[in-house]
Scaffold this motif. Structure first.
Motif, mmCIF file in Angstrom:
data_model
loop_
_atom_site.group_PDB
_atom_site.id
_atom_site.type_symbol
_atom_site.label_atom_id
_atom_site.label_comp_id
_atom_site.label_asym_id
_atom_site.label_seq_id
_atom_site.Cartn_x
_atom_site.Cartn_y
_atom_site.Cartn_z
ATOM 1 N N SER A 53 37.159 29.496 28.774
ATOM 2 C CA SER A 53 36.656 30.081 27.535
ATOM 3 C C SER A 53 36.911 31.590 27.565
ATOM 4 O O SER A 53 36.746 32.225 28.601
ATOM 5 N N TYR A 101 31.705 26.812 32.661
ATOM 6 C CA TYR A 101 32.512 27.633 31.749
ATOM 7 C C TYR A 101 32.970 28.887 32.483
ATOM 8 O O TYR A 101 32.178 29.537 33.175
ATOM 9 N N ASP A 127 39.666 25.985 25.879
ATOM 10 C CA ASP A 127 39.192 26.265 24.524
ATOM 11 C C ASP A 127 40.008 27.407 23.928
ATOM 12 O O ASP A 127 40.580 28.219 24.657
ATOM 13 N N GLY A 279 34.761 32.603 19.142
ATOM 14 C CA GLY A 279 33.738 31.984 19.976
ATOM 15 C C GLY A 279 32.342 32.025 19.397
ATOM 16 O O GLY A 279 31.419 31.504 19.994
#
Length: 589
Positions: A53, A101, A127, A279
């Protein structure tokens, strides 16, 4: 765990593919449930799911939401203390986490890779995968390093997810990450209404837009410059709105504080440069407004996609003018990018201008750009207030002739003055009342001429030369247009009208609450949610989405088993929160 009784779109196919050990790229519109496509396989496969991420805020948001669901999740990033980092790494090594993450640059360090070499990895999820591609609108070099993971862990399934990628970007993602399948779920966000207007009096236009909407909504307003962000936020505060600025010129603590308030408070408007947004998973953003032209159609799609992630009605409004176009063109031309990249960026900007100046359904244009299709939507300004098109060949020829005869050095206002035979100090000074084009356009009003000029800029027949003080000049295509005696359709500008009732009808997320009693109960449930969220230091939507509260207010469950049937109420939330919410519903009668 998640509180839903069925999958949507391609979710089940993607999940089954990854659970079987396959790797894939998954394109789904924002709000369509991309996260579930890797969260569920990570829970079902042995080992820990590694999620790449790009932003700390996104990681923290996702981890908070997962923990509320009873899922063992952690983030590894620079916001952690040394001890917190050690605890998270230890939990990962001991099989005590379902999902971790991590930022791409931290993931490829020797320290992390050495740990991954000795544990079971359920999957690797990437992501915001468009960041992998140099053709994407938000390329990040650190994402390129992720291809090494595929070589190091070839038997670990990899899923790359994004909401924004045109065909070249998709091909690049597939090649860079060595993926074997692609799932494209379409790009349509039917709950978003698209509005585009010519920039006239931006503050007044913005205020009208906000006054036409229910008070207390959360929204994002994008501006091109930091100065404009600060000025707009301050002005909105004077108008009685809770507005906060966000841009790279603010210190990190201020940015974090403003983002935190946006996520955790009700009715906050963020005024920002594009530094804000990636995000941001806040589902109840009810509008996104652009006060300046975005960089390209992909950036516009992604930025507007931050509205209405909960599936409830939302609005995307854009204001733009000729100066915006000139500035964007200049930014591309003066960039350090290779010539091929500049050519692609100019092409993408032209596609956005075509969207802005189109006479037909805006949603169709957006979808076609991404290789998707659809019928006219009935939920954009072009569908709701159709515009008439005419054969604009002669007007276009007059504009080009006037630009040529005035020396390719005057802006749109002066060209319209000459065409309409309007004397000004400037026309007198240059003796332009002696030109053959003087007054040849008196049959068309100024507003229409201005619209025709913008459409010709969008069609790349003329351009605004910022270095030449904003003068209009003919392009190569414009010269060819005259030479070939080509034809051109131009649309007439929309009549100025009050769109107040239309805006409220299209953008009101609470339309499902049909009576005052349901609306009153919804507000009571929101108050309870906010109280719980503040006590837990969480964003309210992490407790329950608005959509879940609306379902509670309309269905009015009064027992645990009926509350369990409400979408978005999983087992963990049922156990923790249902009794308090049931009490409020019972008291409402």
């Amino acid at each position: 765990m998640f509180g839903y009784d069925s999958f949507r779109g391609h979710q089940q196919a993607v999940i089954e593919h990854v659970m079987a050990g396959g790797s894939c790229c998954t394109l789904m519109p924002t709000g369509a449930g991309k996260s579930l496509c890797y969260q569920i396989p990570a829970l079902c496969r042995p080992g820990v799911g590694i999620v790449v991420s790009p932003l700390i805020a996104l990681m923290q948001d996702q981890v908070s939401a997962l923990r509320e669901l009873g899922i063992r999740a952690a983030a590894l990033n620079s916001s952690l203390s040394w001890q917190e980092m050690q605890d998270a790494l230890s939990a990962m090594q001991n099989g005590q986490l379902d999902l971790v993450y991590i930022a791409p640059e931290r993931l490829v360090t020797d320290a992390i890779l050495n740990i991954l070499d000795h544990i079971d990895i359920a999957l690797i999820a990437i992501d915001e995968a468009h960041c992998v591609s140099q053709w994407g609108h938000d390329f990040r070099p650190e994402y390129r390093m992720l291809s090494a993971l595929r070589d190091r862990y070839p038997h670990v399934p990899c899923i790359a997810v994004t909401a924004t990628a045109d065909a070249p970007t998709r091909r690049d993602i597939m090649a860079q990450l060595k993926l074997d399948e692609i799932f494209v779920a379409g790009f349509d966000r039917p709950n978003i209404r698209y509005d585009v207007a010519v920039k006239d009096t931006p503050k007044k236009q913005l205020l009208t837009f906000l006054q036409d909407r229910p008070r207390g909504e959360s929204g994002i307003i994008y501006c091109l410059s930091r100065r404009k962000v600060d000025e707009t936020a301050e002005w909105l505060l004077d108008q009685g709105y809770t507005a906060l600025p966000y841009h790279a010129g603010l210190d990190a603590r201020t940015r974090a504080n403003h983002q935190n308030r946006f996520l955790k408070e009700e009715g906050v408007i963020i005024v920002a440069t594009i530094a804000f947004g990636m995000g941001i998973n806040k589902p109840d953003v009810r509008f996104v407004a652009h006060l300046d032209l975005p960089a390209n159609i992909e950036a516009y799609y992604q930025e507007t996609g931050r509205a209405g992630r909960d599936g409830l009605p939302a609005t995307a409004m854009m204001l733009y003018g000729l100066q915006d176009v000139a500035l964007r063109r200049q930014m591309i031309t003066n960039s350090d990018a290779p010539d091929e990249q500049k050519r692609v960026e100019h092409h993408k900007l032209t596609a956005l201008l075509g969207y802005c100046e189109a006479a037909h359904c805006r949603r169709q244009i957006l979808l076609q750009y991404f290789g998707d299709d659809g019928a006219p939507c009935g939920n954009c300004d072009s569908c709701l207030s159709p515009q008439q098109s005419i054969d604009g060949t002669i007007p276009a020829q007059k504009i080009l002739s006037c630009i040529h005869r005035t020396g390719n050095m005057f802006g749109g206002k002066h060209i319209v003055d000459v065409l309409t035979g309007t004397p000004t100090p400037q026309t007198d000074k240059h003796n332009h009342d002696q030109l053959s084009t003087w007054g040849i356009g008196t049959d068309i009003d100024r507003r229409t001429w201005e619209s025709f000029i913008r459409q010709m800029v969008a069609a790349n027949l003329i351009f605004v030369d910022l270095e030449g003080h904003g003068g209009l000049k003919m392009t190569t295509e414009g010269m060819q247009f005259l030479k070939d005696k080509a034809t051109l359709q131009l649309r007439l500008p929309r009549e100025k009208e009050s769109r107040q009732s239309k805006n409220r009808e299209a953008g009101n997320a609470l339309a499902e609450l049909e009576n005052d009693a349901d609306r009153a109960l919804f507000e009571s449930l929101k108050a309870l949610r906010l109280s719980i969220a503040r006590e837990a230091n969480l964003p309210p939507y992490v407790i329950f989405h608005d959509k879940t509260l609306i379902a509670m207010a309309t269905r009015r469950p009064i027992y645990m088993d009926s509350m369990a049937q409400i979408p978005g109420v999983g087992q963990s939330k049922l156990d923790r929160y249902a009794p308090a919410f049931l009490d409020v519903i019972r008291q409402a009668g």
